[in-house]
Design a protein around this motif. Structure first.
Motif, PDB file in Angstrom:
ATOM      1  N   HIS A  77       3.001   5.915  -2.777  1.00  0.00           N
ATOM      2  CA  HIS A  77       4.178   6.684  -3.203  1.00  0.00           C
ATOM      3  C   HIS A  77       4.140   6.929  -4.708  1.00  0.00           C
ATOM      4  O   HIS A  77       4.432   8.045  -5.186  1.00  0.00           O
ATOM      5  CB  HIS A  77       5.446   5.927  -2.821  1.00  0.00           C
ATOM      6  CG  HIS A  77       6.715   6.635  -3.187  1.00  0.00           C
ATOM      7  ND1 HIS A  77       7.315   6.473  -4.420  1.00  0.00           N
ATOM      8  CD2 HIS A  77       7.495   7.522  -2.503  1.00  0.00           C
ATOM      9  CE1 HIS A  77       8.406   7.216  -4.494  1.00  0.00           C
ATOM     10  NE2 HIS A  77       8.539   7.857  -3.330  1.00  0.00           N
ATOM     11  N   LYS A  78       3.745   5.922  -5.458  1.00  0.00           N
ATOM     12  CA  LYS A  78       3.653   6.058  -6.908  1.00  0.00           C
ATOM     13  C   LYS A  78       2.549   7.028  -7.293  1.00  0.00           C
ATOM     14  O   LYS A  78       2.698   7.846  -8.219  1.00  0.00           O
ATOM     15  CB  LYS A  78       3.395   4.691  -7.524  1.00  0.00           C
ATOM     16  CG  LYS A  78       3.818   4.566  -8.983  1.00  0.00           C
ATOM     17  CD  LYS A  78       5.314   4.633  -9.112  1.00  0.00           C
ATOM     18  CE  LYS A  78       5.753   4.436 -10.564  1.00  0.00           C
ATOM     19  NZ  LYS A  78       7.214   4.526 -10.721  1.00  0.00           N
ATOM     20  N   ILE A 138       0.835  -1.214   0.000  1.00  0.00           N
ATOM     21  CA  ILE A 138       0.000   0.000   0.000  1.00  0.00           C
ATOM     22  C   ILE A 138       0.860   1.249   0.000  1.00  0.00           C
ATOM     23  O   ILE A 138       0.613   2.212  -0.733  1.00  0.00           O
ATOM     24  CB  ILE A 138      -0.956  -0.021   1.216  1.00  0.00           C
ATOM     25  CG1 ILE A 138      -1.985  -1.141   1.050  1.00  0.00           C
ATOM     26  CG2 ILE A 138      -1.648   1.326   1.369  1.00  0.00           C
ATOM     27  CD1 ILE A 138      -2.871  -1.339   2.260  1.00  0.00           C
ATOM     28  N   VAL A 139       1.918   1.245   0.835  1.00  0.00           N
ATOM     29  CA  VAL A 139       2.815   2.406   0.890  1.00  0.00           C
ATOM     30  C   VAL A 139       3.492   2.627  -0.454  1.00  0.00           C
ATOM     31  O   VAL A 139       3.606   3.762  -0.939  1.00  0.00           O
ATOM     32  CB  VAL A 139       3.867   2.199   2.002  1.00  0.00           C
ATOM     33  CG1 VAL A 139       4.948   3.262   1.912  1.00  0.00           C
ATOM     34  CG2 VAL A 139       3.204   2.255   3.367  1.00  0.00           C
ATOM     35  N   ALA A 140       3.935   1.545  -1.091  1.00  0.00           N
ATOM     36  CA  ALA A 140       4.579   1.674  -2.398  1.00  0.00           C
ATOM     37  C   ALA A 140       3.613   2.221  -3.444  1.00  0.00           C
ATOM     38  O   ALA A 140       3.975   3.067  -4.273  1.00  0.00           O
ATOM     39  CB  ALA A 140       5.121   0.319  -2.838  1.00  0.00           C
ATOM     40  N   GLY A 194       3.027  10.638  -9.237  1.00  0.00           N
ATOM     41  CA  GLY A 194       2.323  10.985 -10.472  1.00  0.00           C
ATOM     42  C   GLY A 194       1.464  12.213 -10.325  1.00  0.00           C
ATOM     43  O   GLY A 194       1.366  13.038 -11.257  1.00  0.00           O
ATOM     44  N   ALA A 195       0.824  12.350  -9.149  1.00  0.00           N
ATOM     45  CA  ALA A 195      -0.032  13.517  -8.928  1.00  0.00           C
ATOM     46  C   ALA A 195       0.779  14.809  -8.931  1.00  0.00           C
ATOM     47  O   ALA A 195       0.360  15.833  -9.505  1.00  0.00           O
ATOM     48  CB  ALA A 195      -0.779  13.352  -7.604  1.00  0.00           C
ATOM     49  N   VAL A 196       1.923  14.825  -8.300  1.00  0.00           N
ATOM     50  CA  VAL A 196       2.782  16.014  -8.277  1.00  0.00           C
ATOM     51  C   VAL A 196       3.199  16.386  -9.701  1.00  0.00           C
ATOM     52  O   VAL A 196       3.189  17.574 -10.088  1.00  0.00           O
ATOM     53  CB  VAL A 196       4.019  15.766  -7.395  1.00  0.00           C
ATOM     54  CG1 VAL A 196       5.027  16.892  -7.559  1.00  0.00           C
ATOM     55  CG2 VAL A 196       3.607  15.634  -5.935  1.00  0.00           C
ATOM     56  N   LEU A 249      -6.534  13.803  -7.054  1.00  0.00           N
ATOM     57  CA  LEU A 249      -5.677  12.803  -7.683  1.00  0.00           C
ATOM     58  C   LEU A 249      -5.223  11.708  -6.728  1.00  0.00           C
ATOM     59  O   LEU A 249      -5.009  10.558  -7.137  1.00  0.00           O
ATOM     60  CB  LEU A 249      -4.450  13.480  -8.306  1.00  0.00           C
ATOM     61  CG  LEU A 249      -4.738  14.437  -9.460  1.00  0.00           C
ATOM     62  CD1 LEU A 249      -3.463  15.167  -9.879  1.00  0.00           C
ATOM     63  CD2 LEU A 249      -5.320  13.687 -10.642  1.00  0.00           C
ATOM     64  N   CYS A 250      -5.057  12.065  -5.450  1.00  0.00           N
ATOM     65  CA  CYS A 250      -4.528  11.088  -4.484  1.00  0.00           C
ATOM     66  C   CYS A 250      -5.607  10.398  -3.675  1.00  0.00           C
ATOM     67  O   CYS A 250      -5.313   9.461  -2.931  1.00  0.00           O
ATOM     68  CB  CYS A 250      -3.545  11.776  -3.532  1.00  0.00           C
ATOM     69  SG  CYS A 250      -2.084  12.431  -4.356  1.00  0.00           S
TER      70      CYS A 250
END
Length: 286
Positions: free
Chosen positions: A228-229, A223-225, A233-235, A269-270
């Motif tokens: 992070h992805k 979940i953390v990985a 991508g959102a940034v 997005l997140c």
């Protein structure tokens, strides 16, 4: 003698012909001449019959004469040897061994259940027959010992979050672990003249007492990985949106409004749920 000696005995079919001639010829002589003396030849021919031996393909016979090693027959066929030889049968076929599931500790001390599948065969019949007590039991015991040693050399899985990141793990590095296991077992079984054809992990899992906790840990790591992805991508998408707006002069945003837009985009997005849009019918300040 401490090395294997390959021999090819007398042809069994020729000696069988001689045996039949002596045996039935002696019987015919007794009947014709009415004398018991040919009975000695019958007795000797019966002793001779104990010398016949058959060797099947990928089989062998180790020959002993009153405890002394004489040689090994490896070529398949029908032969005749000294009737007083002790003939020990040793198979040269490839054998498959699936070990029991062992509970051992990996490099990090976590209890795991592990088993191995081993393919082996006898290469040196002298060592297999005389250097160990029971070469089949020797294979089982030494394989278990090699698996225990291997499991203690590597961690079950990679845990970079705790500073225990390893290039080789039991779970992911299948080829490396199998090669290390094969080399370890081959060194142990060479004393018995055993050749290792293949060795690999047959079963691997955490022990029952920590299986649930480790499963949750793996799920949390995944979940953390994933998060992070998603954030990465959102940034990238927010940066691209701001650059395009500034490039085309679509709207002039001050720092406060830009921060609000970034915040809203990051939430959309997140978020793990679909966003509910809100239509603003007033001005940007309200």
């Amino acid at each position: 003698m401490k090395e294997e000696k390959i021999i090819v005995p007398a042809n069994g079919y020729f000696m069988l012909f001689i045996f039949l001639v002596l045996f039935f010829g002696s019987i015919a002589t007794i009947i014709a001449l009415k004398t018991p003396w040919p009975g000695i030849t019958i007795f000797l021919s019966l002793i001779m019959a104990f010398g016949f031996v058959m060797v099947q393909p990928n089989g062998s016979r180790v020959l002993l004469l009153f405890g002394k090693y004489v040689g090994t027959i490896k070529k398949n066929g029908y032969y005749w040897v000294n009737p007083f030889y002790t003939k020990k049968k040793i198979s040269l076929r490839a054998s498959n061994f699936d070990s029991e599931r062992l509970k051992v500790n990996d490099k990090l001390g976590n209890p795991v259940m592990i088993s191995t599948i081993l393919v082996w065969r006898v290469q040196n019949t002298y060592k297999a027959a005389f250097d160990v007590d029971n070469y089949e039991n020797f294979v089982r015991v030494q394989t278990d010992a090699a698996v225990r040693k291997l499991a203690s050399m590597y961690p079950y899985d990679n845990f970079a979050d705790e500073g225990h990141a390893e290039d080789i793990t039991l779970r992911s590095s299948v080829n490396e672990v199998s090669n290390a296991l094969e080399k370890e077992i081959d060194e142990r079984l060479s004393i018995a003249g055993i050749e290792v054809l293949e060795a690999r992990i047959g079963y691997l899992a955490y022990a029952q007492e920590i299986a649930n906790a480790m499963l949750k840990r793996q799920q949390a790591t995944a979940i953390v990985a994933a998060r992070h992805k998603i954030v990465e991508g959102a940034v990238s998408m927010v940066e691209m949106a701001i650059e395009e707006l500034n490039k085309n002069d679509v709207v002039d945003l001050d720092e406060e409004r830009k921060a609000a837009m970034v915040s809203n985009l990051m939430v959309v997005l997140c978020g793990d749920k679909d966003a509910s849009p809100v239509v603003n019918t007033g001005t940007l300040s309200h």
